[in-house]
Enzyme design. Sequence first.
Site, PDB file in Angstrom:
ATOM      1  N   PRO A   1       8.986  -5.309   4.518  1.00 47.09           N
ATOM      2  CA  PRO A   1      10.586  -5.783   3.511  1.00 47.09           C
ATOM      3  C   PRO A   1      11.186  -6.667   3.754  1.00 47.09           C
ATOM      4  O   PRO A   1      12.107  -6.903   4.337  1.00 47.09           O
ATOM      5  CB  PRO A   1      10.900  -4.552   3.766  1.00 47.09           C
ATOM      6  CG  PRO A   1      10.566  -4.119   5.395  1.00 47.09           C
ATOM      7  CD  PRO A   1       9.056  -3.657   5.516  1.00 47.09           C
ATOM      8  N   CYS A   2      10.446  -7.945   3.933  1.00 46.64           N
ATOM      9  CA  CYS A   2      11.286  -9.446   4.668  1.00 46.64           C
ATOM     10  C   CYS A   2      12.405  -9.410   3.297  1.00 46.64           C
ATOM     11  O   CYS A   2      12.767 -10.596   3.432  1.00 46.64           O
ATOM     12  CB  CYS A   2       9.684 -10.385   4.633  1.00 46.64           C
ATOM     13  SG  CYS A   2       8.235 -10.659   3.379  1.00 46.64           S
ATOM     14  N   HIS A   3      11.789  -8.975   2.135  1.00 38.92           N
ATOM     15  CA  HIS A   3      12.763  -9.389   1.120  1.00 38.92           C
ATOM     16  C   HIS A   3      13.818  -8.802   1.770  1.00 38.92           C
ATOM     17  O   HIS A   3      15.471  -8.817   1.053  1.00 38.92           O
ATOM     18  CB  HIS A   3      12.598  -9.012   0.186  1.00 38.92           C
ATOM     19  CG  HIS A   3      11.554  -7.837   0.075  1.00 38.92           C
ATOM     20  ND1 HIS A   3      10.959  -6.649  -0.054  1.00 38.92           N
ATOM     21  CD2 HIS A   3      12.616  -6.239  -0.641  1.00 38.92           C
ATOM     22  CE1 HIS A   3      11.310  -5.226   0.117  1.00 38.92           C
ATOM     23  NE2 HIS A   3      12.335  -4.623  -0.537  1.00 38.92           N
TER      24      HIS A   3
END
Length: 191
Positions: A148-150
């Site tokens: 989850p880089c978001h």
Amino acid sequence: MTRTDMLLKKPLDHWQMPIHTPLGRMTLLANAQGLCGAWFDQQKHFPATSHWPVDKHHPILQEAQQLLHRFGKGLVPSGTSAQHLLSKLPLDLSVGTPFQQAVWFALMQIPLGQTCSYGQLAHAIGKPNASRAVGMAVGRNPISVLIPCHRVLGSQGQMTGYAGGLWRKEALLGLELKANNMLTRTAVPNA
């Protein structure tokens, strides 16, 4: 040719599956070691895919597709880390440098429904002065959404870049907010 293209240039060692998501078409990629890619079409750092055979029945790709479906439908409980979510799905992150891999593993510690800053992520990997390098590694994350880089924001909580497009980052965080009714800022647990 990028590092990713060079490491993924053996077409017989990789299989892909194009899928449709509410946020656009994605391509999933697996090799014998595990899932090694999940990119939105036209995402930054999206490698050339035409030489990889399509396999819609590959078990790793099917599992990744199911996880993305569960995420998109809000069926992943709040507080679930990607490390827990992906615990039964083999991953191959060897395309990254050791530093990038450390950042990607730290990303997997951020629970669903929570965010952190690049600086907090840098501290979590023991490199408190490496916020910019962490940002670059986050941008090179080869497994969008599932790693989850978001969930990484600027130091003041502002939206910052996302290789799949800032509108997708906003939409992904919105999905988490809607599904979990609350998005809180928190530091990343020790990586």
